[in-house]
Scaffold this active site. Structure first.
Site, mmCIF file in Angstrom:
data_model
loop_
_atom_site.group_PDB
_atom_site.id
_atom_site.type_symbol
_atom_site.label_atom_id
_atom_site.label_comp_id
_atom_site.label_asym_id
_atom_site.label_seq_id
_atom_site.Cartn_x
_atom_site.Cartn_y
_atom_site.Cartn_z
ATOM 1 C CB CYS A 1 -1.092 0.384 1.409
ATOM 2 S SG CYS A 1 -2.666 -0.088 0.416
ATOM 3 C CB CYS B 1 -4.821 0.811 -1.426
ATOM 4 S SG CYS B 1 -3.589 0.193 -1.221
#
Ligand code: AVW
Length: 248
Positions: free
Chosen positions: A82, A163
């Site tokens: 992420c 993300c």
């Protein structure tokens, strides 16, 4: 001669497959899994090489589909921790340098991106070999060639997995830093998930004035694509290459 020229291995307008394609894939895969990312789940390089070959060998080089690459991509999905992703468009070398310095990851830092980076490949119906003489050109022959479809489907999966905050390095020395027809414009930006935040960096050649800015029409277009998907957007412009790379 006429028949050979138009139906033979030489008929496409693009350069042929990279010599020793299979060997390069196998060697890069061994290097990546053993040296570059030894911590990554151990991957079977022989299976990956075989899945890569099966995707296009003996097939019409103009009839590539995303599905042709499903088994290959499922063996090594291009996912990244992420917040570490870096996208690029017309800034490949710069984005790679930036990612390296910050320990971030471009598509070419994932296994499949690393394997295929800079290579060319296509097959030929009725043959179990790669065509080393010519491969379809995106413009002159067909868009659904195996090289283009590979980068599109890999980029799509890469973007879908983003993300937190991700970045794109755009070329501020072009009149349109954002190109809606590029892979970043057509495939990656439209596939970011809601709530992701995209930071765009417009970087121009050192020693020249920039040619595009965050308030220009091309970036407004990018903003509108992202607004439609609830992706947050921040934009930084007027950075020279040197400033961009040095800025911590
Ligand atoms: P571009 P895009 N090796 O500079 O936004 C060889 O306009 O279109 O940038 N060819 C490649 C590679 C590679 N590693 N990667 C893309 N290509 C092809 C994937 C492809 O046909 C990354 F995640 C592309 O249209 C970037 O964020 C063209 O070379 C994004 O796609 C580069 O054109 C860069 O594609």
């Amino acid at each position: 001669i006429y028949k050979w020229h138009y139906s033979g291995l030489n008929r496409w307008h693009g350069a042929g497959s990279t010599a020793d394609f299979q060997k390069i894939i196998q060697e890069r895969c061994d290097t990546y899994t053993q040296t570059i990312r030894p911590g990554s789940r151990s991957r079977n390089c022989q299976a990956i090489r075989q899945a890569f070959m099966s995707a296009f060998i003996s097939k019409d080089p103009c009839k590539a589909t995303k599905e042709d690459y499903n088994s290959l991509i499922n063996l090594a999905p291009p996912t990244v921790p992420c917040g570490q992703q870096v996208f690029w468009s017309k800034t490949k070398e710069l984005a790679h340098e930036y990612a390296k310095r910050r320990r971030l990851m471009t598509l070419e830092d994932t296994l499949l991106g690393y394997l295929a980076d800079g290579l060319r490949w296509c097959g030929e119906p009725g043959s179990s070999d790669l065509n080393i003489w010519s491969c379809p050109d995106w413009r002159k022959d067909c868009r659904t060639n195996y090289l283009s479809v590979f980068w599109e489907v890999l980029s799509e999966r890469f973007a879908e997995s983003a993300c937190n905050t991700v970045r794109v390095v755009l070329n501020g020395s072009l009149e349109n830093a954002f190109d809606s027809m590029s892979i970043f414009g057509r495939v990656e930006a439209p596939n970011l998930r809601p709530q992701v935040e995209l930071e765009a960096w417009l970087v121009h050649d050192t020693g020249k004035p920039p040619s595009d800015s965050c308030s220009g029409s091309s970036i407004r277009k990018l903003k509108s694509i992202l607004d439609g998907r609830n992706v947050k957007f921040r934009c930084m412009d007027n950075l020279s290459r040197d400033q961009f790379l040095q800025r911590s």
